[in-house]
Scaffold this active site. Sequence first.
Site, PDB file in Angstrom:
ATOM      1  CB  SER A 249       7.335   5.780  -4.836  1.00 38.12           C
ATOM      2  OG  SER A 249       6.601   4.675  -5.286  1.00 38.12           O
ATOM      3  NE  ARG A 250       5.365  12.504  -4.821  1.00 37.62           N
ATOM      4  CZ  ARG A 250       4.363  12.238  -5.676  1.00 37.62           C
ATOM      5  NH1 ARG A 250       3.373  11.446  -5.299  1.00 37.62           N
ATOM      6  NH2 ARG A 250       4.356  12.765  -6.886  1.00 37.62           N
TER       7      ARG A 250
ATOM      8  N   GLY B  41      -4.985   1.136  -5.558  1.00 43.36           N
ATOM      9  CA  GLY B  41      -4.881   1.150  -4.097  1.00 43.36           C
ATOM     10  C   GLY B  41      -5.850   2.127  -3.456  1.00 43.36           C
TER      11      GLY B  41
ATOM     12  CD  GLU C 180       7.498  -4.412   0.888  1.00 45.14           C
ATOM     13  OE1 GLU C 180       7.479  -3.169   0.650  1.00 45.14           O
ATOM     14  OE2 GLU C 180       8.516  -4.993   1.289  1.00 45.14           O
ATOM     15  N   GLY C 181       3.174  -2.191  -1.353  1.00 41.33           N
ATOM     16  CA  GLY C 181       1.841  -1.703  -1.708  1.00 41.33           C
ATOM     17  C   GLY C 181       1.504  -2.071  -3.151  1.00 41.33           C
ATOM     18  CG  HIS C 182       3.602  -0.133  -6.310  1.00 46.40           C
ATOM     19  ND1 HIS C 182       4.643   0.462  -5.650  1.00 46.40           N
ATOM     20  CD2 HIS C 182       2.896   0.880  -6.874  1.00 46.40           C
ATOM     21  CE1 HIS C 182       4.584   1.773  -5.824  1.00 46.40           C
ATOM     22  NE2 HIS C 182       3.536   2.061  -6.553  1.00 46.40           N
TER      23      HIS C 182
ATOM     24  CE  LYS D 184       0.080   6.602   0.277  1.00 43.10           C
ATOM     25  NZ  LYS D 184       0.660   6.997  -1.002  1.00 43.10           N
TER      26      LYS D 184
ATOM     27  CG  MET E 215       3.195   7.086 -11.422  1.00 40.06           C
ATOM     28  SD  MET E 215       3.289   8.862 -11.365  1.00 40.06           S
ATOM     29  CE  MET E 215       3.608   9.143  -9.638  1.00 40.06           C
TER      30      MET E 215
HETATM   31  P1  AMP Z   1       1.832   5.012  -7.806  1.00 43.19           P
HETATM   32  O1  AMP Z   1       2.985   4.242  -8.333  1.00 43.19           O
HETATM   33  O2  AMP Z   1       2.124   5.790  -6.570  1.00 43.19           O
HETATM   34  O3  AMP Z   1       1.119   5.801  -8.877  1.00 43.19           O
HETATM   35  O4  AMP Z   1       0.758   3.918  -7.327  1.00 43.19           O
HETATM   36  C1  AMP Z   1       0.305   2.918  -8.204  1.00 43.19           C
HETATM   37  C2  AMP Z   1      -0.835   2.189  -7.541  1.00 43.19           C
HETATM   38  O5  AMP Z   1      -0.366   1.596  -6.323  1.00 43.19           O
HETATM   39  C3  AMP Z   1      -2.005   3.093  -7.158  1.00 43.19           C
HETATM   40  O6  AMP Z   1      -3.227   2.417  -7.429  1.00 43.19           O
HETATM   41  C4  AMP Z   1      -1.796   3.301  -5.690  1.00 43.19           C
HETATM   42  O7  AMP Z   1      -2.992   3.583  -4.989  1.00 43.19           O
HETATM   43  C5  AMP Z   1      -1.226   1.962  -5.266  1.00 43.19           C
HETATM   44  N1  AMP Z   1      -0.493   2.084  -4.004  1.00 43.19           N
HETATM   45  C6  AMP Z   1       0.514   2.931  -3.714  1.00 43.19           C
HETATM   46  N2  AMP Z   1       0.896   2.806  -2.423  1.00 43.19           N
HETATM   47  C7  AMP Z   1       0.089   1.863  -1.884  1.00 43.19           C
HETATM   48  C8  AMP Z   1      -0.024   1.295  -0.574  1.00 43.19           C
HETATM   49  N3  AMP Z   1       0.754   1.679   0.427  1.00 43.19           N
HETATM   50  N4  AMP Z   1      -0.966   0.346  -0.378  1.00 43.19           N
HETATM   51  C9  AMP Z   1      -1.781  -0.048  -1.397  1.00 43.19           C
HETATM   52  N5  AMP Z   1      -1.713   0.442  -2.645  1.00 43.19           N
HETATM   53  C10 AMP Z   1      -0.796   1.390  -2.893  1.00 43.19           C
END
Ligand code: AMP
Length: 280
Positions: free
Chosen positions: A185-186, A146, A35-37, A148, A30
């Site tokens: 992101s939050r 992730g 760094e997670g993404h 997460k 989204m």
């Molecule tokens: P989002 O943009 O929050 O929908 O996340 C997109 C993808 O990034 C999802 O598969 C999440 O699980 C992954 N993600 C978000 N935060 C992390 C994190 N801290 N470590 C690993 N993956 C993450």
Amino acid sequence: MIVVKTIKEVREIVKGWRKEGATIGFVPTMGYLHEGHQSLIKAACENDKVVVSIFVNPMQFGPTEDLATYPRDLEHDKEKCSQAGADLIFAPEPSEMYHDNFQSYVDMNLLTQELCGLSRPCHFRGVCTVVAKLFNIVMPDKAYFGQKDAQQLAIIKRMVDDLNMDIEIVGCPIIREEDGLAKSSRNTYLDPQERKAALVLSKAVKLAEKLILGGEKNCETIVSAMKELVNSEPLAKIDYIKIVSLDTIQQIPQITDNCLVALAVYIGKTRLIDNYFYQS
Ligand code: AMP
């Protein structure tokens, strides 16, 4: 790195790559990347080409949730994607993904009904629908998610299996800030005081890990200890703390192989999640 906004463009580019025999890795997000993404994008670089989607999916937000305020910054995201090795960003407008006559949804029983599914009733229907659509648009060999969002990962794996989608789902570890807070992101919503208070989530996860690795088998004992810790933080309000089987996302009384300790906690108005996955 190429940035496109239409489904037609993605299809044309991916088709060209396929003709050359390239394998395709896909990372749905989204946006407001961290760094997670980036860790998912780097993992996806085991493929010849990497596609990242950036789409704040209205269908997965409830009416009182943060769709309007969710952070968005495409220039920042382009930088993060190119640093991590992406080849193509797909950043559609909602109207590109959902035309006026949109009527079809991907729904799932059981796995969507506990944890985040309880406090966010339509969330996983939105997630499954958009991910199925994105898979049909990008047609990747592998897609990266992730740990997460552990319930989401379990649901996507189940969807791919149930609906015979020919895509390998790869789960990637949680990336954390130096002090332990899971990157999200939050996290940008948190003021300095809340940012400190948010550490209670990773502390609770660590506590669960310590108890389980120390031999504690009773889930109620572990959850009570976690609740006591989280409740000691005045800015924290528990949404849920539960231990479930990863296969069914249903609560279990005793620690078994493949179980997930998951929590969602409001820090002020911001709802954060974290988890610990146990495999003996
Ligand atoms: P989002 O943009 O929050 O929908 O996340 C997109 C993808 O990034 C999802 O598969 C999440 O699980 C992954 N993600 C978000 N935060 C992390 C994190 N801290 N470590 C690993 N993956 C993450």
